[in-house]
Design a protein around this motif. Structure first.
Motif, PDB file in Angstrom:
ATOM      1  N   ASN A  99      41.170  41.108  46.973  1.00  0.00           N
ATOM      2  CA  ASN A  99      41.526  42.237  46.109  1.00  0.00           C
ATOM      3  C   ASN A  99      43.016  42.526  46.128  1.00  0.00           C
ATOM      4  OD1 ASN A  99      38.925  42.901  45.139  1.00  0.00           O
ATOM      5  ND2 ASN A  99      38.438  43.793  47.111  1.00  0.00           N
ATOM      6  N   GLY A 103      44.883  41.947  42.864  1.00  0.00           N
ATOM      7  CA  GLY A 103      44.777  43.322  42.389  1.00  0.00           C
ATOM      8  C   GLY A 103      46.131  43.996  42.278  1.00  0.00           C
ATOM      9  N   SER A 104      46.085  45.312  42.193  1.00  0.00           N
ATOM     10  CA  SER A 104      47.319  46.064  41.987  1.00  0.00           C
ATOM     11  C   SER A 104      47.538  47.176  43.015  1.00  0.00           C
ATOM     12  CB  SER A 104      47.311  46.681  40.581  1.00  0.00           C
ATOM     13  OG  SER A 104      46.222  47.574  40.451  1.00  0.00           O
TER      14      SER A 104
END
Length: 132
Positions: A99, A103-104
């Protein structure tokens, strides 16, 4: 109560301990406003059913470790800690870190979650292997 070589009382206690560790880490040690902002959470949008179902993952972890420990005849608190950490490092953390890579969310979120997984797996391992 042993069924299929697994102490199910120990599984329930281990899952409760993992949940309690998560509560302390995420609800007491972390600034919730910073966490919500970093995760882009809307408190009003969090479902109470979803939050209440949070015991499912610690229970799945405890059951999984109990099965592996029964198969591998892992016994003793120290062995439980070592194997719990090994499983966390081999499985839980790599899955969690996907993640971050894709992800961010900021990296500190993953350090907090990683601490939860490492401590949780070690305690679950200690309980399960120590209570055989």
């Amino acid at each position: 109560m042993h069924i299929a070589g697994i102490n199910w009382v120990a599984v329930l206690v281990a899952a409760a301990a993992f949940t309690a560790i998560g509560y302390v880490i995420h609800m007491r040690l972390v600034d919730l406003e910073a966490w919500d902002a970093a995760k882009h959470n809307d408190k009003a949008g969090l479902s109470t059913v979803r939050m209440a179902s949070g015991i499912i993952l610690p229970l799945a972890t405890a059951i999984g470790l109990a099965v592996l420990f029964a198969w591998g005849n892992v016994a003793g608190v120290g062995n439980g800690v070592v194997w719990g950490l090994a499983i966390a490092l081999a499985s839980a953390l790599p899955t969690l870190w996907y993640n971050w890579f894709y992800g961010s969310s900021p990296i500190w979120i993953f350090w907090v979650d990683s601490a939860h997984q490492l401590i949780g797996h070690a305690i679950v391992g200690a309980i399960l292997a120590g209570w055989r």
